[in-house]
Motif scaffolding. Structure first.
Motif, PDB file in Angstrom:
ATOM      1  N   ILE A  15       0.835  -1.202   0.000  1.00  0.00           N
ATOM      2  CA  ILE A  15       0.000   0.000   0.000  1.00  0.00           C
ATOM      3  C   ILE A  15       0.871   1.255   0.000  1.00  0.00           C
ATOM      4  O   ILE A  15       0.622   2.201  -0.753  1.00  0.00           O
ATOM      5  CB  ILE A  15      -0.970  -0.013   1.195  1.00  0.00           C
ATOM      6  N   TYR A  19       1.370   4.194  -3.261  1.00  0.00           N
ATOM      7  CA  TYR A  19       1.281   5.652  -3.286  1.00  0.00           C
ATOM      8  C   TYR A  19       2.454   6.263  -4.039  1.00  0.00           C
ATOM      9  O   TYR A  19       2.288   7.212  -4.801  1.00  0.00           O
ATOM     10  CB  TYR A  19       1.198   6.215  -1.872  1.00  0.00           C
ATOM     11  N   HIS A  34      -2.068  -1.171  -5.078  1.00  0.00           N
ATOM     12  CA  HIS A  34      -2.858  -0.819  -3.904  1.00  0.00           C
ATOM     13  C   HIS A  34      -3.979  -1.828  -3.668  1.00  0.00           C
ATOM     14  O   HIS A  34      -4.211  -2.251  -2.529  1.00  0.00           O
ATOM     15  CB  HIS A  34      -3.447   0.587  -4.063  1.00  0.00           C
ATOM     16  N   SER A  64      -9.876   2.489  -5.674  1.00  0.00           N
ATOM     17  CA  SER A  64      -8.866   1.996  -6.619  1.00  0.00           C
ATOM     18  C   SER A  64      -9.523   1.267  -7.794  1.00  0.00           C
ATOM     19  O   SER A  64      -9.092   1.415  -8.942  1.00  0.00           O
ATOM     20  CB  SER A  64      -7.896   1.049  -5.919  1.00  0.00           C
TER      21      SER A  64
END
Length: 70
Positions: A15, A19, A34, A64
């Motif tokens: 995760i 980003y 993600h 997402s």
């Protein structure tokens, strides 16, 4: 450590990596990373009954996933 703990650690790492990928490399690849990371970590939080974290991560997965259809 149990396999769920390893999945939580790997999922959380993915995760954070996602980003970076979204910001600097490719949005679609970051959304994929993600989603995978979140889906890996959710089972741990379900077994520990951390429903707030499950709800938050599920909500972020839907955000997402929306990127795949737009």
């Amino acid at each position: 450590m149990t396999p769920l703990v390893y999945c939580r650690i790997l999922g959380s790492t993915l995760i954070v990596l996602a980003y970076f990928v979204v910001l600097h490399i490719n949005v679609m690849a970051g959304a994929t990373i993600h989603t995978v990371g979140t889906l890996m970590s959710i089972p741990f939080f379900v077994t520990t009954k951390s429903w707030d974290v499950v709800a938050m991560r599920a909500f972020l997965v839907f955000i997402s996933l929306s990127k795949f259809f737009t």
